[in-house]
Each structure stands twice: as C-alpha cells, then as structure tokens.
Design an enzyme around this catalytic site. Structure first.
Site, PDB file in Angstrom:
ATOM      1  N   GLU A  56       0.835  -1.203   0.000  1.00 32.25           N
ATOM      2  CA  GLU A  56       0.000   0.000   0.000  1.00 32.25           C
ATOM      3  C   GLU A  56       0.873   1.257   0.000  1.00 32.25           C
ATOM      4  OE1 GLU A  56      -3.429   1.804   3.050  1.00 32.25           O
ATOM      5  OE2 GLU A  56      -2.056   0.213   3.694  1.00 32.25           O
ATOM      6  N   LYS A 125      -8.993   2.737  -2.040  1.00 30.39           N
ATOM      7  CA  LYS A 125      -9.249   2.059  -0.768  1.00 30.39           C
ATOM      8  C   LYS A 125     -10.651   2.404  -0.292  1.00 30.39           C
ATOM      9  CE  LYS A 125      -6.974   1.381   3.750  1.00 30.39           C
ATOM     10  NZ  LYS A 125      -5.757   1.718   4.521  1.00 30.39           N
ATOM     11  N   CYS A 181      -5.528  -2.981   2.406  1.00 27.82           N
ATOM     12  CA  CYS A 181      -5.301  -3.015   3.850  1.00 27.82           C
ATOM     13  C   CYS A 181      -6.573  -3.120   4.686  1.00 27.82           C
ATOM     14  CB  CYS A 181      -4.469  -1.808   4.273  1.00 27.82           C
ATOM     15  SG  CYS A 181      -3.666  -2.063   5.890  1.00 27.82           S
TER      16      CYS A 181
END
Length: 684
Positions: A56, A125, A181
């Site tokens: 990430e 994300k 994540c």
C-alpha cells in the site's frame, strides 16, 4: 487438449503463479520505489509469475503524513507510475502497485493494475482507518461507493472505482480483485462481493505496521477470507525502509488458498522479500461448484449491489515448462506435520469409537462380534470395539473376537490375532474354516477338492464368504452386532468380496479410513498410554507384517500373496482416490500432482514414524500405470459401494458411502477418464 510437452508445466493444469512482494523503501522517494518494484518485477518475470502485488502506498511510502499533500511528491509518484508502466511492456506479470493519486480535487489511497504498458484500472481504498495510530481520513477520500469512474494518471486514462474485476482472456484464464489493507479488517470486505462475482484471486496491498501479536491476526483474517470466499488471497505489507517515527514494520507477505497457507515471507527482512505461491484454480472452481451455499449467497448478494465492471487483459500460458513450486502432501489422508497428524489421529479414533458406541446403545445390543485376521484393518476395528465398550461402561468381554484361519493363514498373523485378543481383554475364539471350505468346494466340484492346486476366485471367495457366514451366525447366537473391518482404500479399488466381511457388516468403523491412515491410527493408540505394554508389542508386530489377503497358499518359489502387487501401492492409490473423488480432477492433473509429490523421495516431508522402507520414489511410468489401474478398478466396482453398511465419515477427504460424499451409478463407464489420461499423460 494439451500437447504432451505441456504435461510438466503448472499452467497446463489450472495453476497460476502469484507473488506478494515486499521491496525496500526510502521515505518519500518515488524514484527509489519504482526502481525496487521493477527489480522484483524482473524476478517475477523470470519465474513466469502471473500477478505480483506490492505494498500500500509503496511509491510514496505510507507513514509520511502531511507530505502526502505536497505536489512535488505527487508529481514524482506519477512519473514513477509512468516508468513502471513503460517497463511493464516487456514483463510477463500483471503488476499491482500502491500510490496516492489525485482525482477531481480529491486524494485517494489507490492501487494501480499495470500490464504490458497499460494501466488496466485503478482501485481506491474503500475503508479508511482513523483510530489508534491511523489518521487516513486527514489525507484521503474513502473509495467506498466510487463506481463507474475514470481517472487520468501519468498521461494514461484508466477505469477508476471499487467496482473493478480484472479477467485474463488468454490461455491462462483467471479473474482477480484488488482491495487495500483496512478493507479486509471490516465485517464485509469488498473482496467478498468480488469473489461472489467471479474473482478467484483476491489481492491486498497493505502497509500494516507491526505490533506484538498482529502477525497472527493478519494470518487469521487472510486465511479465513480465503476460506469463506473459496479463493486465493495474497497480502503484502510494508517492510524495511518505511518511516519509524512512531511505527515499525515487519514486511509480512503471505498467500493463502481456501484457508491454507501457500507461501509466506520471513518477517523483518533486511532486503527485498518475495512470497511466491502456485494457486490451484481448479481446486477453487471445483469447490465453488460443489458448495451450493456459495452460489445461493452469490444470488442474494449481487441482486442488491451495483454490478462490477470486468476489465479484460490477455495473459497466455508461457511457452516453456514451468515447474510447480508448491508442497503436495504425498499422503493426503496423513499430514506430514507431526502435531497435525496427532490431532487427526485423535479425532479419527474417537469418531470411530463414538460411532460404534452410539450404534450399540441405540440398538440395545450388548455385544460386538468381529473377525480378527492379524492384519491392519481388523486390528484397528478391534481396538475401536474394545474402547467403545469402555465408553459404554461395559466389560470388554462383550467383544467377541474370532480368528478364522483358512488355507493360507500364516502362523505369524494367527499368533498376532490371538495375542491381540488376550492383550485387549476381549473374549477370544478360533474357528478353523478349512473343513467347511473343503466341503463347499467338494459340493461345487471344484478341482481343489480333487487335490489340484487351483487357486481361483472361487477358491478365495469360499473362504471369505464362510468367514462372514460364521460371524453373522455368531452374532445371531450371541445377540451381537458384526463390526466391519474393510477400509476406504479397499472399497475404492473394489478389493473386497461382495457381501462378505470386508464389504458387509452391521456397522463398519473403518469404512472411510484410508489404508495409509490405518497404520498411523494404530501407532497413535500404541503411543497413547491407554494400552498395555503387551498390546504395544503386538501392535508393532502387526505393523511390520506384509499386507496380504492370505487366501492363496504360498507355493515353492512363489512369495506370499501381496495385495499391493495386484492393486498397486496404497501410497499412490490413496493419492489418486483423494484427488479423483474430493476434487474431481482430470487424470492428467492427478498424474501431474503425483509426479510432483512422488518422483523425488528427498523432496518434502514424510509423515512421522513412517518406516524407511516406505519412503521411496515412483517413476512417471509407475504413476501413470497405477493411475490407470485405479481408474479401471474404481469404475468397475461402484456396485459394491452402492450397498455399503453404515459407518461414520472420518476425513474431510470424504467417504464412499452412497448416502454421503460419493453417489454414482453402478454402470458408469471409465472411457472419458481413460481417454483423457491417454491423450495428456506420457507413458514414460
């Protein structure tokens, strides 16, 4: 169909190679990040890796706080993206890279999917952590709900949103999805819907700082997500070089498949790290077909949500052989890990005991009747019967055990059978079946009755049938229940006589126990401390005895009748059984896996306590031959399995009960399987 030369390549058997990458970092240095990513990409290219996932925000570093708002940094990130995209023209893998990206006046924590010079798509994300040490909402806009968009980055236009699936249309077809994540830490990860929509490989770009115990939490999350989604899950986290102003990083990357760990990096690496896993797409596809609740969930969930956009790219299987990098257990029913094997044996043994105890209790029958040959199967069944009486609070004398010697019974096996009965404290007996067998053979006018050494199937089955007749009549006489002894491997190969003891009983405790597991169950009991030293001595003697039906007498110059010389090594045949019935794999794929597992005795681990003599390799020709024998025997003997008595399912590898895991017509033909084997597996 595949050419013969493709047999040895993983890409010919519904595998793909994926990698989770941990490159070294320099804080806020996109040029350095691009250089390190491309070095790992070159390794992946040499290994013919299909997809590589990086951490990430890898192009900027994760823990740089307000530097994320600096135009100089963001411009440098875009230049790094362009450099990677240009370099990817000559690389085999799809590269999935993390970066902060601007879009319509907002900043997103994003993943770029890059292949052959193109940016296939950009995924933001969905969920931004803003608790404890995380403050992502200070910098980024959440991607949740962003669908149908487009984005311009590094001079290239690309689809943008959380509604993207990426699908290969080439000769290495698969579909993958990307999340970032925190997305996997929420109750409903985006990858769940993606899997229901067809994604087989789920990728997670993570930074994920390390604290005590967090690595185990990551493994639990990723393994469980891969199990629930019936998918592969690849996870990559930030490693050496990230800012340690307030946090630390362990560079943890791992790949899971259906809950199983395929590959993992060593944590806290000093340099670049790469976890490479060969994902079995065939296994995933088979499981999704079988698990109908997966399909039910798919129908319900996808009706309520916006559709995904599927972005196609072309990835063809390499034109060279790519060897499998994956541990294949030689014994699918017997794990090589000692602690796992102990747990499996504990569970299997107690399932057997519980099953028989419940049947005795529910029928109100006081006694168990069992034939004991001195071989592995009847030994385990007798141990189970004795323990079931303990569980029910009854005396072991209620187990009526008989040895029934015939024309080929050896003194060794007979002595072992009688010694085991004494050691376990059951009621033991002996009935010589030879007089009755001679009378029956005479009534049938069989040549043996005239003194001729004719040992045909009638000769064998007269003995087997009489043993069963005696046991059932003894059960009638003593109000007992006949305990079956035939095992799963014998049922698969048809190595049992229809209607007799290794096929028919009132209740069979071994019905779904593979032959390769039986010996370990006996070793487990011997090491458990719950049996006497004399019992342990007898069990060891039985374990050292050649597996034989003992129906044909050995003659001058002719060795003892050997089961495995006729039906094949149980090591190979249990392997074939597992992959044919559990996963429905093509014969060529089973042969490929078997070749990988068995062609080199030095490769991989062996089950604990396996005798050195059993630790051998098998040539490709042997593997192919015995697989053909297995297919022919398996299909020809379904009629025996269609009439099995009750018995508990033991292993997730399945059973062959017509009421359980395996339901098949007795008159099915093996032609399609044999043709596939002939066409795709070389004979040498």
């Amino acid at each position: 169909m595949r050419a013969m030369t493709g047999f040895t390549s993983l890409y010919s058997h519904e595998f793909i190679r994926i990698a989770a990458c941990v490159p070294p970092a320099e804080v806020a240095d996109p040029d350095f990040a691009a250089e390190q990513a491309l070095r790992l990409a070159a390794e992946g290219d040499a290994a013919k890796t299909a997809v590589m996932v990086f951490p990430e925000l890898g192009l900027s570093s994760y823990a740089i706080d307000d530097l994320l708002f600096q135009d100089a940094l963001l411009d440098a990130v875009e230049r790094a993206v362009a450099r990677i995209a240009d370099a990817s023209r000559h690389l085999y893998p799809v590269l999935v890279i993390g970066a902060p990206l601007r879009c319509e006046g907002r900043l997103y924590n994003a993943a770029l999917v890059i292949h052959r010079g193109a940016i296939l798509g950009v995924v933001p994300k969905s969920y931004l952590p803003n608790y404890r040490e995380f403050y992502e909402r200070r910098y980024f806009t959440a991607g949740a709900g962003v669908t149908g968009g487009r984005l311009s980055v590094a001079g290239r236009e690309a689809p943008f949103g959380v509604d993207l699936l990426f699908r290969s249309s080439g000769s290495a077809p698969f579909t993958f999805h990307v999340e970032i994540c925190e997305d996997v830490w929420v109750p409903l990860p985006p990858s769940t819907r993606a899997a229901l929509a067809g994604a087989e490989v789920l990728l997670n770009l993570s930074a994920s700082n390390i604290t005590i115990g967090k690595a185990d939490a990551r493994r639990l999350l990723c393994a469980s997500q891969s199990a629930r989604a019936i998918a592969a899950y690849a996870y990559s986290a930030a490693g050496p070089g990230e800012s340690t102003t307030d946090l630390a990083w362990d560079g943890h990357a791992a790949i899971f498949e259906c809950g199983d760990l395929l590959a993992e990096t060593q944590r806290f690496p000093r340099g670049p790290a790469l976890a490479i896993g060969d994902v079995d797409l065939g296994r995933l596809r088979q499981e999704r077909m079988r698990v109908n609740s997966f399909g039910d969930c798919k129908s319900a969930e996808l009706r309520q949500a916006p559709p995904f956009r599927t972005l196609s790219f072309r990835l063809d299987a390499p034109d060279t052989s790519v060897a499998l990098r994956r541990t294949i257990e030689r014994f699918p029913f017997v794990p090589s890990d000692p602690s796992r094997l102990r747990e499996d044996c504990y569970e299997a043994y107690n399932i057997q005991v519980q099953g028989l105890a419940r049947r005795l209790a529910s029928t109100g029958i006081e006694r168990a009747v069992i034939g004991v040959s001195g071989g592995l199967d009847s030994t385990q069944a007798l141990i189970v019967a004795a323990r079931a009486m303990d569980l029910l609070g009854r005396e072991r004398k209620n187990v009526l055990a008989y040895t029934l010697p015939g024309f080929a019974t050896s003194e060794e096996t007979k002595a072992n059978a009688l010694a085991l009965m004494r050691a376990l404290g059951v009621t033991g007996g002996e009935i010589d079946i030879r007089p009755a067998a001679k009378q029956m053979l005479a009534d049938l006018r069989h040549p043996f009755a005239r003194g001729e050494a004719v040992y045909d199937v009638t000769f064998e089955n007269v003995q087997a049938g009489l043993r069963t007749d005696y046991l059932f009549r003894l059960a009638n006489q003593n109000r007992g229940l006949v305990v079956g002894t035939g095992d799963l491997s014998e049922l698969a190969l048809g190595w049992c006589t229809y209607g007799v003891g290794d096929h028919m009983s009132h209740y069979n405790v071994n019905a779904s126990v593979a032959k390769t597991l039986i010996q370990h169950l006996i070793r487990f009991v011997a090491a458990s401390g719950e049996v006497s030293e004399e019992t342990v001595r007898v069990l060891r003697a039985i374990l050292a005895t050649e597996i034989s039906p003992e129906l044909v007498p050995p003659t001058s110059g002719v060795a003892l009748q050997s089961t495995q010389q006729i039906v094949g090594p149980y090591a190979l045949q249990d392997f074939n059984l597992f992959y044919l019935t559990r996963y429905g794999f093509r014969p060529s794929k089973i042969a490929f896996l078997s070749d990988h597992a068995w062609s080199d005795a030095e490769r991989g681990a062996w089950p604990v306590d396996l005798p050195a003599g059993d630790r051998r390799a098998y040539s490709r020709a042997e593997i192919r031959h015995w697989l053909e024998v297995f297919i022919r025997r398996f299909f020809a003997n379904q009629f025996k399995r269609s009439t099995l008595p009750n018995g508990p399912k033991i292993s997730s590898g399945g059973s062959l009960s017509p009421r359980g895991d395996w339901r098949a017509p007795s008159d099915a033909q093996a032609k399609a399987w044999l043709a596939e084997l002939d066409e795709n597996v070389p004979r040498a």
